[in-house]
Motif scaffolding. Structure first.
Motif, PDB file in Angstrom:
ATOM      1  N   TYR A 202       0.836  -1.198   0.000  1.00 37.06           N
ATOM      2  CA  TYR A 202       0.000   0.000   0.000  1.00 37.06           C
ATOM      3  C   TYR A 202       0.875   1.253   0.000  1.00 37.06           C
ATOM      4  CZ  TYR A 202      -3.261   3.602   1.442  1.00 37.06           C
ATOM      5  OH  TYR A 202      -3.997   4.760   1.495  1.00 37.06           O
ATOM      6  N   ALA A 203       1.886   1.274   0.890  1.00 35.79           N
ATOM      7  CA  ALA A 203       2.761   2.450   0.996  1.00 35.79           C
ATOM      8  C   ALA A 203       3.488   2.715  -0.316  1.00 35.79           C
ATOM      9  CB  ALA A 203       3.761   2.257   2.133  1.00 35.79           C
ATOM     10  N   SER A 204       3.839   1.632  -1.032  1.00 37.32           N
ATOM     11  CA  SER A 204       4.585   1.803  -2.292  1.00 37.32           C
ATOM     12  C   SER A 204       3.744   2.471  -3.370  1.00 37.32           C
ATOM     13  CB  SER A 204       5.081   0.444  -2.800  1.00 37.32           C
ATOM     14  OG  SER A 204       4.009  -0.339  -3.298  1.00 37.32           O
ATOM     15  N   LYS A 205       2.420   2.556  -3.152  1.00 37.27           N
ATOM     16  CA  LYS A 205       1.527   3.143  -4.156  1.00 37.27           C
ATOM     17  C   LYS A 205       1.038   4.540  -3.776  1.00 37.27           C
ATOM     18  CE  LYS A 205      -0.196  -1.436  -5.504  1.00 37.27           C
ATOM     19  NZ  LYS A 205      -1.378  -2.326  -5.552  1.00 37.27           N
ATOM     20  N   GLN A 206       1.556   5.080  -2.643  1.00 33.69           N
ATOM     21  CA  GLN A 206       1.082   6.369  -2.173  1.00 33.69           C
ATOM     22  C   GLN A 206       2.097   7.484  -2.421  1.00 33.69           C
ATOM     23  OE1 GLN A 206      -2.136   6.378  -1.175  1.00 33.69           O
ATOM     24  NE2 GLN A 206      -1.890   4.239  -1.767  1.00 33.69           N
ATOM     25  N   ALA A 236       7.926  -2.194  -2.587  1.00 37.27           N
ATOM     26  CA  ALA A 236       7.184  -3.170  -3.390  1.00 37.27           C
ATOM     27  C   ALA A 236       7.908  -4.506  -3.439  1.00 37.27           C
ATOM     28  CB  ALA A 236       6.979  -2.628  -4.806  1.00 37.27           C
ATOM     29  N   GLU A 237       9.238  -4.470  -3.539  1.00 33.80           N
ATOM     30  CA  GLU A 237      10.016  -5.700  -3.586  1.00 33.80           C
ATOM     31  C   GLU A 237       9.932  -6.447  -2.254  1.00 33.80           C
ATOM     32  OE1 GLU A 237      12.181  -8.749  -5.058  1.00 33.80           O
ATOM     33  OE2 GLU A 237      11.368  -7.040  -6.178  1.00 33.80           O
ATOM     34  N   MET A 238       9.999  -5.705  -1.129  1.00 33.87           N
ATOM     35  CA  MET A 238       9.876  -6.351   0.179  1.00 33.87           C
ATOM     36  C   MET A 238       8.504  -6.998   0.349  1.00 33.87           C
ATOM     37  SD  MET A 238      11.883  -3.985   2.982  1.00 33.87           S
ATOM     38  CE  MET A 238      11.277  -2.385   2.424  1.00 33.87           C
ATOM     39  N   ALA A 239       7.463  -6.312  -0.140  1.00 26.48           N
ATOM     40  CA  ALA A 239       6.115  -6.879  -0.070  1.00 26.48           C
ATOM     41  C   ALA A 239       6.037  -8.174  -0.867  1.00 26.48           C
ATOM     42  CB  ALA A 239       5.104  -5.866  -0.601  1.00 26.48           C
ATOM     43  N   LYS A 240       6.661  -8.183  -2.030  1.00 23.20           N
ATOM     44  CA  LYS A 240       6.669  -9.372  -2.884  1.00 23.20           C
ATOM     45  C   LYS A 240       7.370 -10.538  -2.187  1.00 23.20           C
ATOM     46  CE  LYS A 240       8.161 -10.916  -7.490  1.00 23.20           C
ATOM     47  NZ  LYS A 240       8.845 -10.500  -8.752  1.00 23.20           N
ATOM     48  N   GLU A 241       8.505 -10.245  -1.533  1.00 20.82           N
ATOM     49  CA  GLU A 241       9.241 -11.300  -0.836  1.00 20.82           C
ATOM     50  C   GLU A 241       8.436 -11.855   0.339  1.00 20.82           C
ATOM     51  OE1 GLU A 241      13.076  -9.901   0.264  1.00 20.82           O
ATOM     52  OE2 GLU A 241      13.725  -9.526  -1.799  1.00 20.82           O
TER      53      GLU A 241
END
Length: 544
Positions: A202-206, A236-241
């Motif tokens: 979410y944070a990566s999109k704000q 975003a990469e951390m969220a993916k991991e």
């Protein structure tokens, strides 16, 4: 000065917004975001069965287990007072970890752009001026608040175990009594992972999140030359991991995480008390591999963190006396009158900070004085073991650097795992013994491609074009092929280097000389390389 951990805890629990049986908690979180003034008392404890032999660490863990007390008085978002003390300081005193006979405690004030610090070992307060203006910090806080509010309004994530324990009377530290509703939220390992992944994504999109960070010093991470973009991609990469983690497998191996959050909310829908318990179980084998424990066969080791907090005078007048002017020594004053350092405890944390700040920096090498333009970069890289010197402790900053020297530094700076795979280059026998492993790693990871004739030319001087190419590869930057170069000597840049120079320039990693030349064939000096590596690691200003 914000209540310790309050916003962090609130942010964790914002995700209950759409949980049908937690509307009261949601309203309390919303009101918490509007808190301007308050008083609070908190106790933080840490318990663990970590097997340690060092008596000093045992004493420290015993002290943390008994608890740390924090008392906060926030007069306004930019002005506050806090004291820190220990429930039982005797383990530290008996182990000789704290100077003097007085129990360890800290007294801290924040007033606009200034902060004052004092410990029980100090006669005066140390005054420090914040480089970020108070107005800028407030604006950043408001922007982040909007992100929190948006997060709260649109989140689709909900926790499973949210319940109302019942009505309870809470006696606060100021002597007042409140009738409250006790809400408990329990989070298991899978939910904790899902929450973090959801929050990071979410944070990566704000965009507001990155605008709020523009006035804050950049996070020291490779390639972070600006807060926007690289941080966004990192989140975003951390969220993916996190999404890819197999929690069931981790639990089978001995990992586990549980979080229990309790909140006591009054009739005005305000938090008057909260408590957060975090328990983490780690396999003994992991601790052995990290060097924290010698017993690899030990069962899962637990860490239990508990924070209990009481809060009152919410958005009401809060007053406290400031330390008198004659009890404050500003850091700027100390720089002019170093003898004033005697007013601070010789071995207190504040005293050590003052001594470290005032002490002249020792040159890392005899030929790199503190007046050298790359002094800071070379000093830090030497401390980190990334750069070495020659005999007689010389660095030879103006000397051109060889490809072997650069590869060795780059592999260390990028933290690449060593490779034992043999080199196949035609001139592999020319690689110096001290650079062999670095070359093997660089070739194996694709950091170095070599030349068309099958050589790597380890002892050849490295050019600026080669240096930038290797650096962009190592940082794994997305190629900026659409970027237009405007250097006066753009036509002199080799075709194979153009995509890398475009990427480095577009990301602010390099820029032209005063006459707008990139000088692709110029041999890079050892000082220039140290600066490039420093910038790539810590997101500093671009090099010329």
């Amino acid at each position: 000065m914000k209540r310790l951990l309050f916003l962090a805890i609130s942010f964790l629990l914002l995700l209950t917004a759409c949980t049908p049986n937690a509307p009261l908690y949601t309203e309390a979180v919303k009101k918490g975001l509007d808190t301007k003034s308050f008083e609070s008392k908190s106790t933080l404890t840490l318990d663990t069965n970590l097997p340690v032999e060092d008596e000093s660490i045992k004493a420290l863990l015993a002290t943390l287990k008994s608890g740390v007390n924090i008392h906060v008085q926030q007069k306004s978002p930019e002005s506050g007072h806090a004291t820190f003390s220990l429930q039982d300081p005797s383990p530290l005193l008996n182990a000789g970890l704290w100077p003097g006979k007085n129990a360890p405690a800290f007294d801290i004030y924040a007033e606009g752009s200034k902060a004052y610090f004092k410990s029980t070992s100090d006669n005066k307060f140390l005054g420090v001026t914040n480089e970020i203006p108070a107005e800028t910090a407030l604006e950043s806080g408001e922007a982040l608040k909007k992100v929190f509010e948006a997060f709260l309004a649109q989140t689709e994530f909900s926790l499973k175990d949210v319940k109302t324990v019942g009505k309870e009377t809470v006696e606060l530290a100021d002597g007042s009594s409140h009738e409250t509703t006790h809400v408990r939220i329990s989070v298991d390992f899978q939910e904790a992972v899902d929450f973090l992944a959801f929050a990071l994504e979410y944070a990566s999109k704000q965009p507001e999140f990155f605008e709020a960070l523009e006035s804050v010093p950049p996070v020291p991470m490779p390639g972070n030359e600006a807060n926007d973009g690289s941080v966004k991609d990192g989140l975003a990469e951390m969220a993916k991991e996190l999404k890819s983690l197999d929690v069931k497998q981790l639990k089978a191996e001995g990992w586990d995480v549980t979080i229990v959050c309790d909140a006591w909310i009054n009739a005005e829908k305000e938090f008057v008390q909260d408590q957060v318990g975090l328990t983490v179980n780690v396999p003994g084998s992991v601790l052995a591999e990290s060097g924290l424990s010698d017993n690899s066969g030990a069962p899962s080791v637990f860490f239990k963190l508990n924070v209990k907090d009481q809060m009152w005078n919410i958005n009401k007048e809060v007053t406290y006396p400031l330390p008198p002017a004659d009890q404050i020594i500003m850091l700027e004053e100390l720089e002019k009158h170093p003898d004033l350092v005697e007013e601070f405890g010789e071995n207190s944390l504040i005293g050590q900070f003052v001594a470290m700040t005032l002490a002249p920096q020792e040159p890392p090498f005899v030929d790199v004085p503190d007046t050298h333009w790359a002094f800071q970069e070379i000093s830090l890289l030497k401390e980190m073991g990334i750069v070495n010197g020659y005999g007689q402790n010389e660095f030879k900053p103006n000397n051109p650097i060889t490809r072997s020297e650069f590869v060795t530094m780059a592999v260390k700076a990028l933290g690449l795992e060593p490779s034992a795979k043999s080199l196949t280059a035609k001139d592999k026998n020319q690689v110096p013994a001290w650079a062999k492993e670095s070359w093997q790693t660089a070739v194996e990871t694709g950091l170095i491609k070599g030349y068309n004739d099958g050589t790597i030319r380890p002892n050849q001087k490295i050019s600026r074009a080669e240096m930038v190419t290797i650096l962009v590869r190592g940082l794994q930057m997305p190629m900026e092929n659409g970027y237009k170069l405007t250097y006066a000597d753009t036509r002199e840049i080799p075709n194979w280097a153009i995509p890398y120079v475009k990427t480095a320039t577009a990301n602010g990693l390099v820029k032209g000389s005063p006459d707008n030349r990139f000088a692709p064939h110029k041999n890079a000096s050892r000082a220039e390389v140290a600066t490039v590596l420093f910038n790539s690691m810590f997101g500093a200003l671009p090099i010329e």
